[in-house]
Motif scaffolding. Structure first.
Motif, PDB file in Angstrom:
ATOM      1  N   THR A  52       0.938  -1.123  -0.138  1.00  0.00           N
ATOM      2  CA  THR A  52       0.028   0.086   0.150  1.00  0.00           C
ATOM      3  C   THR A  52       0.670   1.350   0.015  1.00  0.00           C
ATOM      4  O   THR A  52       1.878   1.355   0.524  1.00  0.00           O
ATOM      5  CB  THR A  52      -1.015  -0.095   1.295  1.00  0.00           C
ATOM      6  OG1 THR A  52      -1.779   1.050   1.082  1.00  0.00           O
ATOM      7  CG2 THR A  52      -0.268   0.084   2.551  1.00  0.00           C
ATOM      8  N   ALA A  53       0.542   2.339  -0.630  1.00  0.00           N
ATOM      9  CA  ALA A  53       1.564   3.365  -1.102  1.00  0.00           C
ATOM     10  C   ALA A  53       1.609   4.392   0.155  1.00  0.00           C
ATOM     11  O   ALA A  53       0.539   4.617   1.053  1.00  0.00           O
ATOM     12  CB  ALA A  53       1.184   4.181  -2.349  1.00  0.00           C
ATOM     13  N   VAL A  54       2.694   4.961   0.209  1.00  0.00           N
ATOM     14  CA  VAL A  54       2.799   6.130   1.187  1.00  0.00           C
ATOM     15  C   VAL A  54       3.848   6.925   0.486  1.00  0.00           C
ATOM     16  O   VAL A  54       4.791   6.678   0.058  1.00  0.00           O
ATOM     17  CB  VAL A  54       3.206   5.767   2.635  1.00  0.00           C
ATOM     18  CG1 VAL A  54       4.618   5.065   2.591  1.00  0.00           C
ATOM     19  CG2 VAL A  54       2.948   6.749   3.609  1.00  0.00           C
ATOM     20  N   SER A  55       3.640   8.184   0.910  1.00  0.00           N
ATOM     21  CA  SER A  55       4.718   9.167   0.215  1.00  0.00           C
ATOM     22  C   SER A  55       4.574  10.787   0.926  1.00  0.00           C
ATOM     23  O   SER A  55       3.053  11.083   0.998  1.00  0.00           O
ATOM     24  CB  SER A  55       4.772   9.449  -1.332  1.00  0.00           C
ATOM     25  OG  SER A  55       3.639  10.194  -1.522  1.00  0.00           O
ATOM     26  N   TYR A  56       5.426  11.385   0.920  1.00  0.00           N
ATOM     27  CA  TYR A  56       5.278  12.741   1.589  1.00  0.00           C
ATOM     28  C   TYR A  56       4.322  13.692   0.733  1.00  0.00           C
ATOM     29  O   TYR A  56       3.496  14.572   1.256  1.00  0.00           O
ATOM     30  CB  TYR A  56       6.386  13.546   2.075  1.00  0.00           C
ATOM     31  CG  TYR A  56       7.461  13.843   0.893  1.00  0.00           C
ATOM     32  CD1 TYR A  56       7.161  15.156   0.304  1.00  0.00           C
ATOM     33  CD2 TYR A  56       8.204  13.101   0.291  1.00  0.00           C
ATOM     34  CE1 TYR A  56       7.858  15.707  -0.760  1.00  0.00           C
ATOM     35  CE2 TYR A  56       9.216  13.689  -0.811  1.00  0.00           C
ATOM     36  CZ  TYR A  56       8.701  14.923  -1.109  1.00  0.00           C
ATOM     37  OH  TYR A  56       9.442  15.355  -2.444  1.00  0.00           O
ATOM     38  N   VAL A  67       0.687   6.838  -4.072  1.00  0.00           N
ATOM     39  CA  VAL A  67      -0.314   7.781  -3.820  1.00  0.00           C
ATOM     40  C   VAL A  67      -0.974   7.213  -2.360  1.00  0.00           C
ATOM     41  O   VAL A  67      -1.591   5.725  -2.541  1.00  0.00           O
ATOM     42  CB  VAL A  67      -1.299   7.851  -4.821  1.00  0.00           C
ATOM     43  CG1 VAL A  67      -2.673   8.876  -4.384  1.00  0.00           C
ATOM     44  CG2 VAL A  67      -0.612   8.557  -6.075  1.00  0.00           C
ATOM     45  N   ASN A  68      -1.061   7.654  -1.469  1.00  0.00           N
ATOM     46  CA  ASN A  68      -1.723   7.145  -0.208  1.00  0.00           C
ATOM     47  C   ASN A  68      -3.253   6.636  -0.427  1.00  0.00           C
ATOM     48  O   ASN A  68      -3.941   7.213  -1.188  1.00  0.00           O
ATOM     49  CB  ASN A  68      -1.660   8.005   0.945  1.00  0.00           C
ATOM     50  CG  ASN A  68      -0.482   7.762   1.855  1.00  0.00           C
ATOM     51  OD1 ASN A  68       0.410   8.512   1.233  1.00  0.00           O
ATOM     52  ND2 ASN A  68      -0.543   7.451   2.894  1.00  0.00           N
ATOM     53  N   ALA A  92      -0.288   4.532   7.461  1.00  0.00           N
ATOM     54  CA  ALA A  92      -0.652   3.884   6.129  1.00  0.00           C
ATOM     55  C   ALA A  92      -0.791   2.280   6.334  1.00  0.00           C
ATOM     56  O   ALA A  92      -0.187   1.819   5.412  1.00  0.00           O
ATOM     57  CB  ALA A  92       0.385   4.430   5.158  1.00  0.00           C
ATOM     58  N   CYS A  93      -1.378   1.851   7.189  1.00  0.00           N
ATOM     59  CA  CYS A  93      -1.835   0.486   7.270  1.00  0.00           C
ATOM     60  C   CYS A  93      -3.293   0.520   6.519  1.00  0.00           C
ATOM     61  O   CYS A  93      -3.878   1.386   6.722  1.00  0.00           O
ATOM     62  CB  CYS A  93      -1.875  -0.049   8.624  1.00  0.00           C
ATOM     63  SG  CYS A  93      -3.081   0.886   9.731  1.00  0.00           S
ATOM     64  N   PHE A 116      -7.307   4.058   8.454  1.00  0.00           N
ATOM     65  CA  PHE A 116      -7.140   4.105  10.100  1.00  0.00           C
ATOM     66  C   PHE A 116      -8.210   5.516  10.235  1.00  0.00           C
ATOM     67  O   PHE A 116      -7.654   6.516  10.963  1.00  0.00           O
ATOM     68  CB  PHE A 116      -5.935   4.349  10.554  1.00  0.00           C
ATOM     69  CG  PHE A 116      -5.708   3.931  11.751  1.00  0.00           C
ATOM     70  CD1 PHE A 116      -6.744   3.837  12.703  1.00  0.00           C
ATOM     71  CD2 PHE A 116      -4.244   3.473  12.241  1.00  0.00           C
ATOM     72  CE1 PHE A 116      -6.400   3.328  14.066  1.00  0.00           C
ATOM     73  CE2 PHE A 116      -4.114   3.003  13.578  1.00  0.00           C
ATOM     74  CZ  PHE A 116      -5.403   3.160  14.375  1.00  0.00           C
ATOM     75  N   ARG A 117      -9.448   5.503  10.055  1.00  0.00           N
ATOM     76  CA  ARG A 117     -10.196   6.695  10.198  1.00  0.00           C
ATOM     77  C   ARG A 117     -10.577   6.900  11.640  1.00  0.00           C
ATOM     78  O   ARG A 117     -11.175   8.145  11.947  1.00  0.00           O
ATOM     79  CB  ARG A 117     -11.587   6.459   9.314  1.00  0.00           C
ATOM     80  CG  ARG A 117     -11.209   6.463   7.783  1.00  0.00           C
ATOM     81  CD  ARG A 117     -12.470   6.803   7.250  1.00  0.00           C
ATOM     82  NE  ARG A 117     -13.000   5.174   6.990  1.00  0.00           N
ATOM     83  CZ  ARG A 117     -13.835   4.970   6.096  1.00  0.00           C
ATOM     84  NH1 ARG A 117     -14.218   5.451   5.037  1.00  0.00           N
ATOM     85  NH2 ARG A 117     -14.620   3.554   6.125  1.00  0.00           N
TER      86      ARG A 117
END
Lengths: 477, 477
Positions: free
Chosen positions: A82-86, A305-306, B99-100, B353-354
């Motif tokens: 799963t994506a994450v970025s600043y 992209v989150n 971002a889980c 994670f709302r």
């Protein structure tokens, strides 16, 4: 709308996340808690009085973090990434700060317009057929998840077939039609196709894939003929590019031809693998997409992209508007004919300004940077494949999977039960995290490259863990 | 996962949002652009090379902001409010940073556990029946929108009735049943009920509400009797607390009794008004909720939790799990019996994670602070009502609406057409923004208190604008 508090509390939160990212490798990859752990740590009722923001942030490490499974740990190889970025997080700050609800064009024109534009950018970057561009009859929309995209496509297809059949038989009811409708997908398709069929209430027929987990037109055609002979009405098929168990690619050219001939709506679910199509060298995997009515993949998996950002493309948006259009006065506006109202293309009414995430990510990394990211993960997967292949105890299974950062492997010539024990031993060991799959009666271990932080040294570490745990398991056998 | 870039770029973004909040009152409330405006300002393809983050932020004011309709301008009185607050934005930063994807308990236990806990907090704060708490057979879940909650409830009800009917008639098909099923709601219910019925494929019967826009049990009972006489199967009803056109409250006590007697699943949509139930003085409006199987409202409207956060409660979660359960091996885990897997309670698989947003907002404001916020909006609505009532040209219509921050008004004893012209003149004037509704053949103007920034002086400004525009309109008549 306390601007000062936003700046100071926002900075505290960013600091917390930055420290989390810096320390993530040292944390146990899977949460080591028992069900109910958090209830013991938190009050049983909401506080009456406001608390300081720093007290909330200070509680995170002792309450929330022990219960987090670290999807971005370089030791996390489960599910798909799963994506994450600043830039995506910054875009979400902006989306939250503007806080408009873009359900119609007028409700915030930029929200609709930016979405149409960046979805066109994305389609061009991937080499998708022109009919998916918003400048024609089609267009792209950001859905929440691939599950929703499948349901939306299924509903549009149901609407199309119902209108067609009803034109010939005005007594036709939706229920009567529904009992005859058949949806098709590969036996390797994602469970969200099952769920979509369950929700819409259609029967689902799974086509047996070949030994490489690929669905072909021949088997689809035979199934359709059988079903038609039974008086059923085939109308919708989900082709998968990059299945969840092994990242297999359905043979869309032969399947698509059958769909065209049989007037079946072909939806393509490329949730994970679709991201790779921004690299020209993988665009050949899209062959057959010219037969598709709709296509979806998740930039929130592998394009920095989150979550949530599922990119869906439609060939003909009128089918969607037919399926979803309910239009009360309080939502009408004078620009309805000249701008898309995305509320008719989706299940919910409300929508966030999610296109900002795509826009920020495209600009902050460039297509160049995004391609490098994809290629690096694929190379890390190849490195792992080499390590597995060097050891005679193991085999890589379903090798199609190795091309895109998912490697499926098992202990060679051993029963499933031993592989189940290996997976359990690995997850009990807790240094790395994998999930299994059962494919063609084989219990397999899935090794998906997931984290931005993963480097060759982590792949080697993971391999050493697998080696050690397997050695111990085989000795104790 | 560039921690330094997150801190510096995040700070730039927070600064931009803070400046936006500080300047929002000076901006034209409705975007003053034509369809297609943004395409002329942006490149036609994604950039190949990375751009500096400051260049992205620098482009916002010239490209995005002209196309934003400012939902948080104190001059925005359209639709219903959507929430914004600094703790919710901070919680989203954290959700984005961790971002889980909490689709199952093991995928990130804190994500599931915090959700169950804060949803219980919320239920207690609102005085909801105990059967909605997660400690019994029920429980709360955060859905994306009230639309999704209605569909999820409808699908669970369809699953329940199908299982019951099928037990008596094993030849029953879903399609045959579907052709007989009837959903009920008031003629004032939100368009999302139409959409839910359209998606599931059920017929929808709208019950004529009384002259105050209230649906009563008597009319429901009569409709059910008629439908049963036609061989139809009533099975699901949506009761609304706080309708969109006029914030009317269905008479849940009489409607609920009918539903109980007739074995009909009552779902309650309190999307907007539900937020007020955290104030004890409004909890009497919940009377009749004891007959509900499911209940939903949107903290993302009026409880300072940014979109999306729709709080849904179920009386018996087994109906949901029956309706949605598809369980492939890659999602199975060893804690399935002891912890809720929210993926079976919703349409999508993935979930953010709302619950962090609810947790942060509860703690940063306290129930006390949230109640003050609600009460302030209600008082501002009362102030506007007084101003309208003082002017003989106007009338407040459907006065039930005035109690919760939505005021419906029109020019007294005038045809609809003149009121349509008044609305158009107001929106052309551009100083404030309203949307209309058509209720009981009356064209009405809806004035909803929306922004955190709205104070008495803004209400008076809005009233002056209405006064001036109406005076000009009436003079030119």
């Amino acid at each position: 709308m306390d601007a000062d508090a936003l700046i100071s509390c926002g900075a505290m939160t960013l600091q917390f996340v930055a420290e989390y990212w810096r320390s993530i490798e040292k944390r146990p990859v899977v949460a080591n808690v028992q069900p109910g752990y958090l209830r013991e740590l938190l009050p049983i009722e909401a506080p009456e009085k406001a608390e300081s923001f720093s007290s909330i942030i200070n509680d995170l490490e002792s309450t929330i973090m022990p219960g987090v499974t670290h999807w971005h740990s370089p030791n996390f190889y489960a599910y798909f990434p799963t994506a994450v970025s600043y830039p995506a997080i910054c875009a979400d700050i902006l989306s939250g700060g503007i806080a408009c609800i873009g359900f119609s064009w007028i409700a915030s024109p930029a929200c609709t317009e930016l979405e149409a534009i960046v979805m066109d950018w994305l389609a061009k970057a991937m080499g998708l057929p022109e009919f998916f561009l918003s400048t024609g009859n089609g267009g792209g929309i950001i859905q929440g998840t691939a599950s929703e995209a499948t349901i939306v496509a299924l509903l549009a297809a149901r609407s199309r077939i119902f209108n067609e059949k009803k034109a010939k038989d005005p007594t036709l009811t939706l229920g009567r039609l529904l009992d005859q409708l058949v949806v098709y997908c590969s036996d390797q398709a994602h469970s969200s196709v099952d769920k979509a069929a369950l929700i819409v209430g259609c029967r689902l027929r799974k086509i047996v894939s070949d030994s490489d987990c690929v669905m072909h037109g021949e088997q689809v055609e035979a199934a359709i003929a059988e079903d038609r002979a039974q008086g059923l009405i085939p109308f919708f098929l989900v082709g998968t590019l990059g299945t969840t168990p092994t990242c297999a690619f359905d043979d869309l050219v032969t399947v698509g031809r059958v769909c065209e001939k049989e007037h079946i709506w072909m939806h393509i679910d490329a949730a994970y693998a679709g991201n790779a199509f921004i690299c020209p060298e993988y665009q050949h995997l899209l062959n057959g997409i010219e037969y598709a009515e709709s296509f979806d993949f998740n930039p929130h998996k592998w394009m920095l992209v989150n979550f949530d950002c599922s990119a869906m493309y439609l060939k003909d948006r009128t089918h969607f508007i037919d399926a979803f259009n309910v239009d009360p006065l309080y939502l009408k506006h004078s620009f309805q004919s000249s701008a898309p109202d995305y509320r008719h293309w989706q299940i919910p009414l409300g929508r966030r300004f999610r296109s900002l995430k795509l826009w920020f990510v495209f600009r902050a990394f460039g297509l160049d940077g995004l391609r490098s990211y994809i290629r690096k993960h694929i190379q890390l997967g190849e490195h792992f494949t080499k390590l597995i292949n060097k050891d005679e105890r193991f085999e890589v299974v379903f090798p199609a999977a190795t091309q895109l950062g998912l490697i499926c492997f098992r202990l060679k010539n051993t029963p499933n039960e031993l592989n189940e024990r290996l997976l359990k031993a690995l997850n009990d060991d807790k240094r790395i995290y994998l999930v299994p799959s059962m494919v063609k009666q084989k219990f397999i271990l899935r090794f998906a490259i997931c984290s931005w932080l993963t480097e060759e040294k982590h792949i080697e570490f993971a391999w050493n863990v697998i080696d050690q745990v397997a050695t111990k398991l085989l000795l104790s056998k």
